[in-house]
Design an enzyme around this catalytic site. Sequence first.
Site, PDB file in Angstrom:
ATOM      1  N   CYS A  32       0.943  -1.081  -0.181  1.00 46.10           N
ATOM      2  CA  CYS A  32       0.222  -0.133  -0.024  1.00 46.10           C
ATOM      3  C   CYS A  32       1.288   0.820  -0.048  1.00 46.10           C
ATOM      4  O   CYS A  32       1.503   1.608   0.569  1.00 46.10           O
ATOM      5  CB  CYS A  32      -0.548  -0.192   1.297  1.00 46.10           C
ATOM      6  SG  CYS A  32      -1.922   1.343   1.741  1.00 46.10           S
ATOM      7  N   CYS A  73       0.063   3.865   3.101  1.00 44.67           N
ATOM      8  CA  CYS A  73       0.478   3.086   4.031  1.00 44.67           C
ATOM      9  C   CYS A  73       2.147   3.684   4.124  1.00 44.67           C
ATOM     10  O   CYS A  73       2.556   3.647   5.277  1.00 44.67           O
ATOM     11  CB  CYS A  73       0.153   1.735   4.086  1.00 44.67           C
ATOM     12  SG  CYS A  73      -1.113   1.628   4.066  1.00 44.67           S
TER      13      CYS A  73
END
Length: 106
Positions: free
Chosen positions: A31, A34
């Site tokens: 991600c 993230c």
Amino acid sequence: MAEIILTEQNFDPEVLSSELPVLVDFWATWCGPCKMLAPVIEELAEEYEGKLKVGKVDVDDVPSLAIRFGIESIPTLLLFKNGQLIDTSIGYKKKEQLTAMLDPVI
């Protein structure tokens, strides 16, 4: 104090039974947002040491926790105090936005 890697086994004792507020970061290695948020979370963990616990849940490693808390997109941050979910942040946020979420609880 480093961030705590949360699992099905340690989530309840580390988060729900914690005397300190706990910020839980639901994330995954693939991600992009993230990865952008990770250094911000690390800074917060250091700055709030002794006042806040920070835990991380890799949704690929522990999908049961993501399902339990209805995580539909990542990064998602959940803030717990006294075992109760009191705030949620979805997506990348700047440090200032996160401190504004944390400061009233600390």
